[in-house]
Design an enzyme around this catalytic site. Structure first.
Site: not given
Ligand code: IMP
Ligand code: MG
Length: 177
Positions: A48, A106, A134, A155
């Site tokens: 990403g 996230d 977020k 999203f």
């Molecule tokens: P976390 O471990 O829940 O913080 O997720 C992190 C990863 O989830 C990010 O590096 C993204 O790859 C993916 N992700 C989280 N939210 C989104 C979104 O709104 N769109 C696309 N990918 C997301």
């Molecule tokens: Mg990522």
């Protein structure tokens, strides 16, 4: 384009290319002030963060290095669920200032894992720089030093962020509607 359809899911424009670039310039300015002559290593988390890392580093004015890593996650044998694994780090980061670059935080679980894992190598310092955050989705307490945009639990796609593997190539960021 202000609206688009990806795999039958509608998205509308959320952040323009100009807004993203202006904010990245401000983040770079902060980093330029905080890291001059410290020769940090940026650690960018694939997939990403590739666009963010590219545009941010073009605005960095101090000597620095960059490494790209990936966090693999798979279902483990334990009932506790997901096991995460850091791959791609092939440089000694001991006693070096580290700045992790992420596209979006996230739940924060990925970043929490990364921080814990990287600290084992005893860097001089460890900072987190994420284009998007977020805050209401966070499930763990994290210190996030540099944030481009705080967003609600929506999203997002584009500018590196994907929906089922698509839309990473877009210059703007879109929200699902
Ligand atoms: P976390 O471990 O829940 O913080 O997720 C992190 C990863 O989830 C990010 O590096 C993204 O790859 C993916 N992700 C989280 N939210 C989104 C979104 O709104 N769109 C696309 N990918 C997301
Ligand atoms: Mg990522």
């Amino acid at each position: 384009m202000d609206a688009l359809l990806i795999n039958n899911q509608a998205f509308q424009l959320f952040l323009t290319e100009a807004e993203i670039m202006a904010r990245i310039a401000q983040l770079a300015q902060q980093l330029n002030a905080d890291y001059s002559s410290r020769k940090p290593i940026f650690i960018a988390v694939l997939n990403g963060s590739f666009m963010f890392a590219s545009d941010l580093l073009k605005a960095i004015q101090f000597d620095c290095e960059i490494q790209f890593v990936k966090v693999n996650s798979y279902q483990g044998m334990q009932s506790s669920g997901k096991v995460q694994e850091l791959i791609g780090l092939n440089q000694n980061i001991a006693n070096r200032p580290i700045i992790i670059l992420e596209d979006i935080i996230d739940t924060g679980l990925t970043m929490d894992f990364l921080i814990t894992d990287l600290l084992r190598y005893e860097p001089e310092s460890l900072a987190v720089c994420s284009l998007l955050l977020k805050p209401d989705a966070l499930k763990v307490k994290l210190q996030i030093d540099y944030v481009g945009f705080e967003v609600s639990n929506q999203f997002l796609v584009g500018y590196g962020l994907d929906y089922n593997g698509l839309a990473r190539n877009l210059r703007q960021i879109y929200q699902a509607v």
